[in-house]
Design a protein around this motif. Structure first.
Motif, PDB file in Angstrom:
ATOM      1  N   ARG A  53       5.052  -7.066   3.721  1.00  0.00           N
ATOM      2  CA  ARG A  53       5.446  -6.165   4.812  1.00  0.00           C
ATOM      3  C   ARG A  53       6.301  -5.018   4.257  1.00  0.00           C
ATOM      4  O   ARG A  53       6.123  -3.863   4.622  1.00  0.00           O
ATOM      5  N   HIS A  54       7.236  -5.355   3.386  1.00  0.00           N
ATOM      6  CA  HIS A  54       8.108  -4.331   2.816  1.00  0.00           C
ATOM      7  C   HIS A  54       7.288  -3.351   1.970  1.00  0.00           C
ATOM      8  O   HIS A  54       7.462  -2.130   2.048  1.00  0.00           O
ATOM      9  N   PHE A  55       6.386  -3.913   1.164  1.00  0.00           N
ATOM     10  CA  PHE A  55       5.522  -3.070   0.324  1.00  0.00           C
ATOM     11  C   PHE A  55       4.711  -2.104   1.196  1.00  0.00           C
ATOM     12  O   PHE A  55       4.639  -0.898   0.916  1.00  0.00           O
ATOM     13  N   ILE A  56       4.085  -2.628   2.251  1.00  0.00           N
ATOM     14  CA  ILE A  56       3.236  -1.778   3.102  1.00  0.00           C
ATOM     15  C   ILE A  56       4.082  -0.712   3.800  1.00  0.00           C
ATOM     16  O   ILE A  56       3.679   0.446   3.927  1.00  0.00           O
ATOM     17  N   GLN A  57       5.289  -1.093   4.206  1.00  0.00           N
ATOM     18  CA  GLN A  57       6.164  -0.109   4.854  1.00  0.00           C
ATOM     19  C   GLN A  57       6.527   1.023   3.888  1.00  0.00           C
ATOM     20  O   GLN A  57       6.447   2.208   4.226  1.00  0.00           O
ATOM     21  N   MET A  58       6.928   0.637   2.660  1.00  0.00           N
ATOM     22  CA  MET A  58       7.363   1.651   1.679  1.00  0.00           C
ATOM     23  C   MET A  58       6.195   2.496   1.174  1.00  0.00           C
ATOM     24  O   MET A  58       6.293   3.721   1.070  1.00  0.00           O
ATOM     25  N   ARG A  59       5.124   1.820   0.836  1.00  0.00           N
ATOM     26  CA  ARG A  59       4.011   2.523   0.182  1.00  0.00           C
ATOM     27  C   ARG A  59       2.967   3.027   1.170  1.00  0.00           C
ATOM     28  O   ARG A  59       2.067   3.767   0.797  1.00  0.00           O
ATOM     29  N   GLY A  60       3.083   2.618   2.420  1.00  0.00           N
ATOM     30  CA  GLY A  60       2.176   3.130   3.450  1.00  0.00           C
ATOM     31  C   GLY A  60       2.798   4.306   4.183  1.00  0.00           C
ATOM     32  O   GLY A  60       2.230   4.829   5.140  1.00  0.00           O
ATOM     33  N   ALA A  61       3.976   4.743   3.733  1.00  0.00           N
ATOM     34  CA  ALA A  61       4.682   5.841   4.409  1.00  0.00           C
ATOM     35  C   ALA A  61       4.207   7.196   3.874  1.00  0.00           C
ATOM     36  O   ALA A  61       3.656   7.295   2.778  1.00  0.00           O
ATOM     37  N   ALA A  62       4.474   8.230   4.656  1.00  0.00           N
ATOM     38  CA  ALA A  62       3.980   9.574   4.322  1.00  0.00           C
ATOM     39  C   ALA A  62       4.490  10.076   2.973  1.00  0.00           C
ATOM     40  O   ALA A  62       3.811  10.843   2.295  1.00  0.00           O
ATOM     41  N   PHE A  63       5.687   9.620   2.567  1.00  0.00           N
ATOM     42  CA  PHE A  63       6.246  10.142   1.311  1.00  0.00           C
ATOM     43  C   PHE A  63       5.726   9.400   0.078  1.00  0.00           C
ATOM     44  O   PHE A  63       6.079   9.723  -1.045  1.00  0.00           O
ATOM     45  N   ALA A  64       4.870   8.380   0.276  1.00  0.00           N
ATOM     46  CA  ALA A  64       4.344   7.632  -0.880  1.00  0.00           C
ATOM     47  C   ALA A  64       3.136   8.349  -1.486  1.00  0.00           C
ATOM     48  O   ALA A  64       2.437   9.098  -0.807  1.00  0.00           O
ATOM     49  N   ASP A  65       2.910   8.070  -2.760  1.00  0.00           N
ATOM     50  CA  ASP A  65       1.762   8.631  -3.479  1.00  0.00           C
ATOM     51  C   ASP A  65       0.466   8.245  -2.758  1.00  0.00           C
ATOM     52  O   ASP A  65       0.325   7.144  -2.250  1.00  0.00           O
ATOM     53  N   TRP A  66      -0.497   9.165  -2.748  1.00  0.00           N
ATOM     54  CA  TRP A  66      -1.747   8.941  -2.002  1.00  0.00           C
ATOM     55  C   TRP A  66      -2.532   7.721  -2.488  1.00  0.00           C
ATOM     56  O   TRP A  66      -3.147   7.018  -1.713  1.00  0.00           O
ATOM     57  N   GLU A  67      -2.512   7.528  -3.816  1.00  0.00           N
ATOM     58  CA  GLU A  67      -3.346   6.416  -4.331  1.00  0.00           C
ATOM     59  C   GLU A  67      -2.781   5.070  -3.903  1.00  0.00           C
ATOM     60  O   GLU A  67      -3.503   4.218  -3.383  1.00  0.00           O
ATOM     61  N   ILE A  68      -1.469   4.883  -4.078  1.00  0.00           N
ATOM     62  CA  ILE A  68      -0.881   3.585  -3.712  1.00  0.00           C
ATOM     63  C   ILE A  68      -0.865   3.432  -2.184  1.00  0.00           C
ATOM     64  O   ILE A  68      -0.966   2.330  -1.655  1.00  0.00           O
ATOM     65  N   ARG A  69      -0.798   4.565  -1.485  1.00  0.00           N
ATOM     66  CA  ARG A  69      -0.829   4.513  -0.008  1.00  0.00           C
ATOM     67  C   ARG A  69      -2.183   3.976   0.467  1.00  0.00           C
ATOM     68  O   ARG A  69      -2.256   3.169   1.384  1.00  0.00           O
ATOM     69  N   LYS A  70      -3.227   4.448  -0.209  1.00  0.00           N
ATOM     70  CA  LYS A  70      -4.570   3.977   0.131  1.00  0.00           C
ATOM     71  C   LYS A  70      -4.646   2.453  -0.076  1.00  0.00           C
ATOM     72  O   LYS A  70      -5.199   1.715   0.747  1.00  0.00           O
ATOM     73  N   LEU A  71      -4.074   1.990  -1.175  1.00  0.00           N
ATOM     74  CA  LEU A  71      -4.090   0.546  -1.451  1.00  0.00           C
ATOM     75  C   LEU A  71      -3.286  -0.217  -0.401  1.00  0.00           C
ATOM     76  O   LEU A  71      -3.708  -1.258   0.098  1.00  0.00           O
ATOM     77  N   ALA A  72      -2.105   0.321  -0.064  1.00  0.00           N
ATOM     78  CA  ALA A  72      -1.247  -0.350   0.932  1.00  0.00           C
ATOM     79  C   ALA A  72      -1.982  -0.488   2.263  1.00  0.00           C
ATOM     80  O   ALA A  72      -1.930  -1.547   2.919  1.00  0.00           O
ATOM     81  N   LEU A  73      -2.686   0.558   2.656  1.00  0.00           N
ATOM     82  CA  LEU A  73      -3.427   0.506   3.923  1.00  0.00           C
ATOM     83  C   LEU A  73      -4.604  -0.466   3.858  1.00  0.00           C
ATOM     84  O   LEU A  73      -4.928  -1.135   4.835  1.00  0.00           O
ATOM     85  N   MET A  74      -5.218  -0.528   2.686  1.00  0.00           N
ATOM     86  CA  MET A  74      -6.333  -1.463   2.475  1.00  0.00           C
ATOM     87  C   MET A  74      -5.833  -2.910   2.596  1.00  0.00           C
ATOM     88  O   MET A  74      -6.467  -3.745   3.224  1.00  0.00           O
ATOM     89  N   ILE A  75      -4.695  -3.173   1.997  1.00  0.00           N
ATOM     90  CA  ILE A  75      -4.121  -4.521   2.058  1.00  0.00           C
ATOM     91  C   ILE A  75      -3.702  -4.848   3.491  1.00  0.00           C
ATOM     92  O   ILE A  75      -3.955  -5.950   3.994  1.00  0.00           O
ATOM     93  N   LEU A  76      -3.133  -3.858   4.166  1.00  0.00           N
ATOM     94  CA  LEU A  76      -2.766  -4.072   5.574  1.00  0.00           C
ATOM     95  C   LEU A  76      -4.002  -4.418   6.410  1.00  0.00           C
ATOM     96  O   LEU A  76      -3.958  -5.324   7.247  1.00  0.00           O
TER      97      LEU A  76
END
Ligand SMILES: Cc1cc2nc3c(=O)[nH]c(=O)nc-3n(C[C@H](O)[C@H](O)[C@H](O)COP(=O)(O)OP(=O)(O)OC[C@H]3O[C@@H](n4cnc5c(N)ncnc54)[C@H](O)[C@@H]3O)c2cc1C
Length: 266
Positions: free
Chosen positions: A210-233
């Motif tokens: 949950r913490h990972f998705i919150q941090m890395r799924g946020a607008a200020f996170a890098d696009w690549e890791i954000r994509k992964l965070a959303l995929m995992i979510l």
């Protein structure tokens, strides 16, 4: 040169409960069995949360009767420690070393096993195209050509370095040919870029995910890791809807997405 533009996240481990063990425990303690109403269908993650949370007050058979309400109450109060009993593991491929360098900064509740650049030959490896270029936006052709040139050059340098070191590194200073090969690859990897593809096995508990998705799924996170965070979510919201159902996903004008939880850092 081989490239990849989309990460893949394969869910490979999930929690499971032993109903006989639970029944024996409750019977031995002389408390009521878990009623059917509290079980969340085939999703056993919430059961783990419930069994552990109720142990604190030995409140089996008492209090909230609905599992959705029960879990939501824990999330809203921030009683996060019980979510640490529920673990999910993913085999992740098609991600860059830049991404995994950010990923492994997440310490609490995470376990990692990553493909080694010392043991595995990188000459046949792939490179990850950053989403800003991979998504084929208008006007990025020149940037893509620059990137491709740089990656091809890095790949060629890696192979040349391996060949050069093969020729000059004395064999007699190594006890084993594998140690020599490792020494060559660990030196040659110096020229590999952040875009080099890697594979990583990641296990984390629900509080940590949950913490990972919150941090890395946020607008200020890098696009690549954000994509992964959303995929995992996306996967976890199906696996454990009660534990991840409070996240909302939004489209941004730049074409990317973000995920925001109702309950922050439980
Ligand atoms: C958009 C973005 C940009 C970033 N930029 C940078 C950057 O430029 N440079 C950089 O170095 N890092 C950067 N980071 C990484 C960031 O600082 C964290 O290292 C990373 O996000 C992991 O977060 P965390 O420590 O909360 O997670 P975890 O390590 O998983 O920890 C989870 C939580 O546990 C608690 N915790 C864990 N360890 C300890 C501890 N030792 N002591 C006390 N409490 C602890 C904290 O509450 C922490 O939030 C960035 C992160 C993001 C999301």
């Amino acid at each position: 040169m081989r490239t990849v533009s989309e990460p893949k996240a394969y869910l490979v481990t999930r929690p499971s409960v032993d109903w006989e063990g639970i029944a024996a425990f409750l019977e031995d303690e002389g408390v009521p069995p878990i009623p059917e109403s509290i079980r969340a269908g085939k999703d056993e993650s919430a059961v783990v949360v419930e069994i552990s949370a109720r142990l604190c007050y030995m409140s089996y058979g008492r209090g909230r009767k609905d599992i959705t309400n029960f879990v939501d109450n824990l999330l809203s109060k921030g009683d996060g420690s019980v979510f640490e009993h529920v673990n999910y593991g993913f085999a992740i491929t098609g991600v860059s070393r830049a991404l995994t360098h950010e990923l492994v900064r997440h310490r609490a509740g995470f376990a990692y096993s990553q493909r080694s650049q010392r043991f595995v030959d990188e000459s046949e490896g792939r490179f990850v195209l950053p989403p800003a270029l991979a998504d084929g936006r208008d006007g990025t052709e020149e940037a893509m050509a620059l990137l491709t040139d740089a990656l091809e050059s890095a790949s060629a340098s890696y192979e040349k370095l391996v060949t050069a070191l093969e020729e000059v590194l004395p064999k007699d200073i190594f006890s084993d040919w594998r140690d020599r090969r490792k020494a060559i690859r660990q030196a040659a990897r110096a020229v590999l870029p952040n875009a080099t593809e890697t594979k990583i096995f990641v296990t984390a508990n629900v509080r940590a995910w949950r913490h990972f998705i919150q941090m890395r799924g946020a607008a200020f996170a890098d696009w690549e890791i954000r994509k992964l965070a959303l995929m995992i979510l996306e996967v976890l919201a199906v696996e454990a809807p009660l534990l991840f159902g409070d996240f909302t996903v939004e489209d941004l004008p730049d074409g990317t997405q973000i995920a925001t939880p109702r309950y922050s850092k439980v």
